[in-house]
Design an enzyme around this catalytic site. Structure first.
Site, PDB file in Angstrom:
ATOM      1  CG  ASP A  40      14.900 -19.888 -24.415  1.00  0.00           C
ATOM      2  OD1 ASP A  40      14.216 -20.911 -24.597  1.00  0.00           O
ATOM      3  OD2 ASP A  40      16.141 -19.907 -24.280  1.00  0.00           O
ATOM      4  CB  SER A 129       6.169 -18.008 -15.654  1.00  0.00           C
ATOM      5  OG  SER A 129       6.747 -19.292 -15.685  1.00  0.00           O
TER       6      SER A 129
END
Ligand code: APR
Length: 183
Positions: A40, A129
């Protein structure tokens, strides 16, 4: 490693997703869409401030100020990235409960569906994840690859790339893809 699925291709590679030249890259975001660490942070740094501005607009205009729920996906421009689009999806935080696998599958399915709806024919995914959210990578790889394969089996999409950030992660995904192929 590259696999042909109903005229589409699924490719595994090691590399930095911010350098990928596929039409879209997928960001393992958090619900706030305000950036973070890991992939991110790398995507926001490479894309520049315009990405954060558009994410804030999405929060306000599409989400009514709420967080993006786990498993859902939204799309923005790519700004300074080589990719034209960024698809932001929120992976599940690992807690050992069974349902988390389905939520992870939703991330891949919803990102692919959003890309397909927009006529995008090439997309790169990170290993969603399996970093800060601590999802076991073997289970994540099996879930991701089964979901992508099932999606590609039933439609004319184009190219899907898994961009793994280490040789170690690449080998986990390679083993998972080989296992699926023998099912
Ligand atoms: N290119 C490709 N993959 C990358 C890159 C990169 N530049 N940087 C990191 N990765 C890999 C990590 O090695 C890991 O395999 O992306 C995978 C996902 O790890 P995270 O980025 O930690 O994402 P995730 O586990 O889904 O956690 C999401 O972390 O950064 C915050 O805001 C984000 O809260 C969210 C959470």
């Amino acid at each position: 490693m590259k696999k042909e699925i109903s005229g589409n291709t699924l490719e595994l590679m090691t590399g930095d997703i911010t350098k990928q030249e596929t039409e879209a890259i997928v960001n393992a975001a958090n619900g706030t869409l305000l950036g973070g660490g890991g992939v991110d942070g790398a995507i926001h740094r490479a894309a520049g401030p315009g990405l954060l501005e558009e994410c804030k607009n999405i929060r306000r205009e599409q989400l009514g100020g709420e967080k993006l729920p786990t498993g859902k996906a939204v799309i923005t421009e790519g700004y300074r990235l080589p990719a034209n689009f960024v698809i932001h999806t929120v992976g599940p935080v690992w807690s050992g409960k069974e349902g988390k696998k389905e939520q992870l599958a939703d991330c891949y399915r919803n990102s692919l569906q959003l890309a397909s709806d927009r006529g995008i024919r090439s997309i790169s995914f990170p290993s969603i994840s399996t970093g800060i959210y601590r999802f076991p990578i073997e289970l994540a790889a099996d879930t991701a690859l089964r979901t992508i394969s099932a999606f590609l089996e039933t439609r004319d999409f184009g190219n899907v790339v898994m961009t793994l950030f280490s040789e170690k992660d690449y080998l986990v995904y390679e083993n998972a893809l080989k296992k699926i192929g023998n099912d």
